[in-house]
Structures are given as structure tokens and as C-alpha cells.
Scaffold this motif. Sequence first.
Motif, mmCIF file in Angstrom:
data_model
loop_
_atom_site.group_PDB
_atom_site.id
_atom_site.type_symbol
_atom_site.label_atom_id
_atom_site.label_comp_id
_atom_site.label_asym_id
_atom_site.label_seq_id
_atom_site.Cartn_x
_atom_site.Cartn_y
_atom_site.Cartn_z
ATOM 1 N N ILE A 64 0.870 -1.161 0.000
ATOM 2 C CA ILE A 64 0.000 0.000 0.000
ATOM 3 C C ILE A 64 0.916 1.223 0.000
ATOM 4 O O ILE A 64 1.599 1.504 0.977
ATOM 5 N N ALA A 65 0.945 1.938 -1.122
ATOM 6 C CA ALA A 65 1.821 3.096 -1.253
ATOM 7 C C ALA A 65 1.239 4.319 -0.555
ATOM 8 O O ALA A 65 1.970 5.118 0.024
ATOM 9 N N ASP A 66 -0.067 4.473 -0.622
ATOM 10 C CA ASP A 66 -0.753 5.615 -0.017
ATOM 11 C C ASP A 66 -2.177 5.178 0.290
ATOM 12 O O ASP A 66 -2.721 4.327 -0.409
ATOM 13 N N SER A 67 -2.765 5.762 1.330
ATOM 14 C CA SER A 67 -4.123 5.346 1.683
ATOM 15 C C SER A 67 -4.899 6.494 2.306
ATOM 16 O O SER A 67 -4.326 7.414 2.884
ATOM 17 N N SER A 68 -6.204 6.399 2.188
ATOM 18 C CA SER A 68 -7.107 7.392 2.772
ATOM 19 C C SER A 68 -7.438 6.991 4.208
ATOM 20 O O SER A 68 -7.221 5.851 4.639
ATOM 21 N N GLU A 69 -8.013 7.934 4.924
ATOM 22 C CA GLU A 69 -8.458 7.652 6.282
ATOM 23 C C GLU A 69 -9.550 6.584 6.270
ATOM 24 O O GLU A 69 -9.573 5.695 7.127
ATOM 25 N N ALA A 70 -10.431 6.630 5.278
ATOM 26 C CA ALA A 70 -11.509 5.633 5.178
ATOM 27 C C ALA A 70 -10.943 4.232 4.966
ATOM 28 O O ALA A 70 -11.427 3.260 5.560
ATOM 29 N N PHE A 71 -9.917 4.108 4.127
ATOM 30 C CA PHE A 71 -9.286 2.812 3.874
ATOM 31 C C PHE A 71 -8.643 2.293 5.158
ATOM 32 O O PHE A 71 -8.848 1.145 5.550
ATOM 33 N N ASP A 72 -7.879 3.164 5.827
ATOM 34 C CA ASP A 72 -7.200 2.762 7.067
ATOM 35 C C ASP A 72 -8.202 2.393 8.160
ATOM 36 O O ASP A 72 -8.002 1.413 8.882
ATOM 37 N N SER A 73 -9.288 3.152 8.265
ATOM 38 C CA SER A 73 -10.321 2.865 9.267
ATOM 39 C C SER A 73 -10.973 1.509 9.006
ATOM 40 O O SER A 73 -11.227 0.744 9.940
ATOM 41 N N ALA A 74 -11.239 1.223 7.749
ATOM 42 C CA ALA A 74 -11.837 -0.072 7.405
ATOM 43 C C ALA A 74 -10.882 -1.211 7.755
ATOM 44 O O ALA A 74 -11.308 -2.215 8.336
ATOM 45 N N LEU A 75 -9.615 -1.061 7.428
ATOM 46 C CA LEU A 75 -8.638 -2.100 7.785
ATOM 47 C C LEU A 75 -8.637 -2.327 9.295
ATOM 48 O O LEU A 75 -8.631 -3.476 9.757
ATOM 49 N N THR A 76 -8.656 -1.246 10.049
ATOM 50 C CA THR A 76 -8.660 -1.352 11.506
ATOM 51 C C THR A 76 -9.906 -2.079 11.991
ATOM 52 O O THR A 76 -9.826 -2.953 12.865
ATOM 53 N N ARG A 77 -11.072 -1.751 11.418
ATOM 54 C CA ARG A 77 -12.313 -2.442 11.802
ATOM 55 C C ARG A 77 -12.227 -3.935 11.503
ATOM 56 O O ARG A 77 -12.799 -4.756 12.224
ATOM 57 N N PHE A 78 -11.521 -4.293 10.433
ATOM 58 C CA PHE A 78 -11.344 -5.707 10.085
ATOM 59 C C PHE A 78 -10.245 -6.363 10.914
ATOM 60 O O PHE A 78 -9.986 -7.552 10.786
ATOM 61 N N GLY A 79 -9.564 -5.574 11.750
ATOM 62 C CA GLY A 79 -8.507 -6.106 12.605
ATOM 63 C C GLY A 79 -7.183 -6.278 11.887
ATOM 64 O O GLY A 79 -6.369 -7.108 12.288
ATOM 65 N N LEU A 80 -6.959 -5.497 10.835
ATOM 66 C CA LEU A 80 -5.742 -5.623 10.037
ATOM 67 C C LEU A 80 -5.024 -4.285 9.903
ATOM 68 O O LEU A 80 -5.554 -3.239 10.266
ATOM 69 N N SER A 81 -3.825 -4.348 9.355
ATOM 70 C CA SER A 81 -3.022 -3.158 9.082
ATOM 71 C C SER A 81 -2.408 -3.292 7.695
ATOM 72 O O SER A 81 -2.489 -4.347 7.069
ATOM 73 N N HIS A 82 -1.756 -2.233 7.234
ATOM 74 C CA HIS A 82 -1.041 -2.294 5.951
ATOM 75 C C HIS A 82 -0.023 -3.429 5.975
ATOM 76 O O HIS A 82 0.123 -4.170 5.003
ATOM 77 N N GLU A 83 0.679 -3.561 7.084
ATOM 78 C CA GLU A 83 1.709 -4.592 7.202
ATOM 79 C C GLU A 83 1.117 -5.993 7.081
ATOM 80 O O GLU A 83 1.750 -6.885 6.527
#
Length: 96
Positions: A64-83
Motif C-alpha cells: 500500500i503506497a498511499d491510503s485514505s483515512e476511510a481505507f485505514d479505518s476499514a482495515l482497523t475495523r477488520f482487525g488488520l493493518s497495511h503490514e
Amino acid sequence: MTALALPDRIDLATVRPLQASLQCVATEDVALDASSVTHFGALGLQLLLSAAKTARIAGHRLEIADSSEAFDSALTRFGLSHEDLQHLPDAEAPCH
């Protein structure tokens, strides 16, 4: 490395064309630009996890080269991160 911009909405309507775009992960490294994503649903997550695993098996990287707050928030809700998307385990845990 190929750069690929993700659509604003990643949902049922956009998953099929996005899947076609992500076929390149089997043959080259890919950097995803998620900076314009406003909605990221579970189906989209499944697709990105599958693409990340395909890339890893083929010896390539999906990042993930760049991401929006909405994308990051969704990942967090799914229990995941970029890493998590970039460093999936080599094998699935066995069932017990």
C-alpha cells in the motif's frame, strides 16, 4: 513496480474489474494507491488478501503506497493493518 490506483468504492460493483486489474501481482511487484478510497467493504478485503497471497507465492510484493483515512479505518475495523496485507504468513494455521 507497477502502480495501481484503487477505485473510490471497493464493493460488489467494483470487485470484478479490480480483480482483473490485480492479475499482474502474479508477475510483478505492485504498489496500491488507496488515497481516494471512501468505502472499503469486506468483499474488497477478501480480494486484496487474495492478491497479497498470490503475489507472495509468486515471489512478488503487494504494498500500500498511499491510503485514505476511510481505507485505514476499514482495515482497523477488520482487525488488520497495511503490514498485514504486505506480510501474510507463508502457510495457513492447521485446523484443530
